[in-house]
Write a protein that holds these residues in place. Structure first.
Motif, PDB file in Angstrom:
ATOM      1  N   ASN A 220      33.729  41.546  29.340  1.00 23.55           N
ATOM      2  CA  ASN A 220      33.908  40.852  30.617  1.00 23.55           C
ATOM      3  C   ASN A 220      32.855  39.760  30.781  1.00 23.55           C
ATOM      4  O   ASN A 220      33.158  38.641  31.205  1.00 23.55           O
ATOM      5  CB  ASN A 220      33.820  41.869  31.763  1.00 23.55           C
ATOM      6  N   GLN A 248      39.182  40.340  34.525  1.00 21.94           N
ATOM      7  CA  GLN A 248      39.694  41.238  35.561  1.00 21.94           C
ATOM      8  C   GLN A 248      40.319  42.481  34.926  1.00 21.94           C
ATOM      9  O   GLN A 248      40.115  43.612  35.393  1.00 21.94           O
ATOM     10  CB  GLN A 248      40.773  40.513  36.383  1.00 21.94           C
ATOM     11  N   ASP A 251      37.620  44.711  33.736  1.00 21.87           N
ATOM     12  CA  ASP A 251      36.876  45.304  34.844  1.00 21.87           C
ATOM     13  C   ASP A 251      37.632  46.459  35.486  1.00 21.87           C
ATOM     14  O   ASP A 251      37.018  47.326  36.118  1.00 21.87           O
ATOM     15  CB  ASP A 251      36.570  44.219  35.890  1.00 21.87           C
ATOM     16  N   ASP A 275      30.127  41.262  36.181  1.00 24.69           N
ATOM     17  CA  ASP A 275      30.842  40.882  37.404  1.00 24.69           C
ATOM     18  C   ASP A 275      30.236  39.636  38.037  1.00 24.69           C
ATOM     19  O   ASP A 275      30.958  38.749  38.505  1.00 24.69           O
ATOM     20  CB  ASP A 275      30.823  42.041  38.404  1.00 24.69           C
ATOM     21  N   PHE A 279      32.957  36.788  37.983  1.00 27.12           N
ATOM     22  CA  PHE A 279      33.559  36.688  39.312  1.00 27.12           C
ATOM     23  C   PHE A 279      32.659  35.985  40.316  1.00 27.12           C
ATOM     24  O   PHE A 279      33.039  35.823  41.477  1.00 27.12           O
ATOM     25  CB  PHE A 279      33.909  38.086  39.823  1.00 27.12           C
ATOM     26  N   PRO A 337      36.097  40.887  42.311  1.00 25.00           N
ATOM     27  CA  PRO A 337      37.217  40.479  41.451  1.00 25.00           C
ATOM     28  C   PRO A 337      38.388  39.895  42.240  1.00 25.00           C
ATOM     29  O   PRO A 337      38.990  38.902  41.821  1.00 25.00           O
ATOM     30  CB  PRO A 337      37.615  41.793  40.751  1.00 25.00           C
TER      31      PRO A 337
END
Length: 447
Positions: A220, A248, A251, A275, A279, A337
């Motif tokens: 990710n 995504q 995640d 993240d 994101f 997200p």
């Protein structure tokens, strides 16, 4: 052409659906009483291992039927035996007939069922021989690795790979049998996605379970870094969205992988860093880029990034304060997200179509959407966890179907970067979640 699609629908799609519904109905009906369960358990031909072994030769028989008897009958024969892959798994699970041997031979029977049609399709020039050869090599490496690992059952990547393989075969043979035009690019995308899933399945079989979550988080993180690199190199923004979309997908599973198999001491660090990059920072860069790096664009991007980082920090703080060790089912504020998909999708849609709203220019609309996403993240509006509250409620086959559709859409947009399909789909579903993801029970009864 309409007549060909009608024939395909009547002679293949409808019969396969009827077979599928009959199989699901039978298995469910026989689970309802102990007497029926005992009846199923007493029949040797309904034993999961025997069903799996019976598929060993059915791939070759399907090819022979297709080539020398009837193409339609060959398709139906293959479909029937592919459906039995659901039958043996369901009986093993719900009728207490699960065995270590069954976990090993079930994936092997799938491979022996779908590889003969793959190689026959290459033989009659429906796609290049190299693709099924590569797929065959990777898939059987995964099968061979079962003799050296403890976990015998197929993982989610393996199940999705099987679904994609069958979908690819049905598309190829339907086109050949009924004369339906299916572009070579689409076939390569589907088979490429199948090979990618086979690689993932093989890699995760060889990886220690407690590293699953970290691998997903690191992948990710890489997606987020690559997305920023794509934007800075002035490549098409769709490539950045594809990478964020893949992030995504990863995640969705890293937290649950950590709960199921554990993780390393730095597991949470990897997750937060990933993240925050995918994101937070990557979305901020997309916002700035689409607004031409103007003063308002930079401001919107920095505000979004600050809110995303604060949201992640607050989530960890609240979780530790509440003494929660596992995942939550309701978030305090919209999760990063979801905010990422909403902000990125909206900004790209506005930039592409140059939407304006009364006195608001496209740039003003993009700024407003970015602020709205930032506000929803740091707000205290309760949002449900999509993976735990929605996705987990779906049947396993429905989940596999959604993952396959996701891979198909991503592959389509990689092949056609000027298409707005992924962007429009992303924005639509993110907007639906913004409105429908609110946990009104928590909102109404909050003290």
């Amino acid at each position: 052409m309409e007549q060909k699609y009608t024939e395909f629908l009547l002679y293949t799609v409808v019969p396969v659906l009827l077979i599928f519904c009959a199989e699901r109905g039978f298995v469910y009906y026989m689970r309802l009483t102990p007497e029926r369960i005992n009846w199923v358990r007493s029949k040797w031909w309904l034993r999961p291992n025997n069903i799996s072994r019976s598929r060993y030769v059915m791939g070759i028989i399907s090819v022979l039927l297709y080539a020398y008897v009837s193409q339609i009958f060959g398709l139906l024969w293959f479909s029937f035996w592919m459906i039995t892959d659901l039958t043996d798994g369901t009986i093993a699970k719900f009728y207490d007939l699960d065995t270590e041997t069954g976990r090993e031979i079930d994936p092997l029977s799938d491979k022996l069922l779908y590889f003969p049609p793959f190689f026959y399709a290459a033989y009659i020039d429906l796609f290049p021989l190299l693709l099924p050869v590569v797929f065959f090599g990777i898939d059987f490496l995964g099968q061979f690795s079962r003799y050296f690992i403890r976990e015998k059952a197929a993982n989610l990547f393996g199940k999705t790979k099987t679904f994609m393989a069958v979908a690819t075969l049905m598309a190829v043979y339907a086109g050949h049998s009924y004369g339906i035009m299916i572009g070579d690019d689409y076939i390569r995308i589907m088979l490429g996605g199948t090979i990618f899933l086979a690689c993932c399945s093989f890699i995760f079989k060889l990886t220690p379970n407690y590293w699953y979550a970290n691998i997903l988080s690191i992948l990710n993180l890489i997606c987020g870094l690559l997305a920023m690199g794509v934007i800075f190199s002035n490549s098409k923004a769709i490539y950045a969205l594809v990478l964020i979309f893949v992030g995504q997908f990863l995640d969705l599973f890293d937290g649950r992988a950590a709960e199921k198999w554990g993780s390393t001491p730095k597991g949470e660090v990897f997750d937060d860093l990933a993240d925050g990059t995918s994101f937070g920072a990557a979305i901020a860069v997309v916002i700035m880029h689409e607004m031409g790096y103007s003063l308002w664009g930079v401001l919107a991007g920095l505000i979004y990034l600050g809110c995303a980082v604060f949201r992640l920090w607050r989530f960890i703080k609240d979780k530790k304060k509440a003494g929660i060790e596992k995942g939550v089912i309701v978030f305090n504020g919209m999760p990063t997200p979801a905010a990422a998909l909403f902000a990125c999708g909206a900004v790209l849609v506005i930039a592409h179509y140059q939407y304006s709203f009364y006195f608001m220019t496209p740039e003003a609309l993009m700024f407003s959407v970015s602020l709205l996403s930032s506000f929803l993240m740091v707000s205290h509006i309760p949002y449900i966890h999509f993976g735990r509250m929605v996705l987990n409620k779906l049947p396993k086959m429905s989940q596999v179907f959604l993952y396959a559709v996701f891979i198909g859409i991503v592959g389509y947009n990689l092949n056609k970067p000027n298409s707005m399909l992924l962007i429009n789909v992303t924005f639509f579903f993110a907007a639906v979640y913004v409105l429908c993801g609110i946990s009104f029970s928590k909102l109404m009864f909050r003290k």
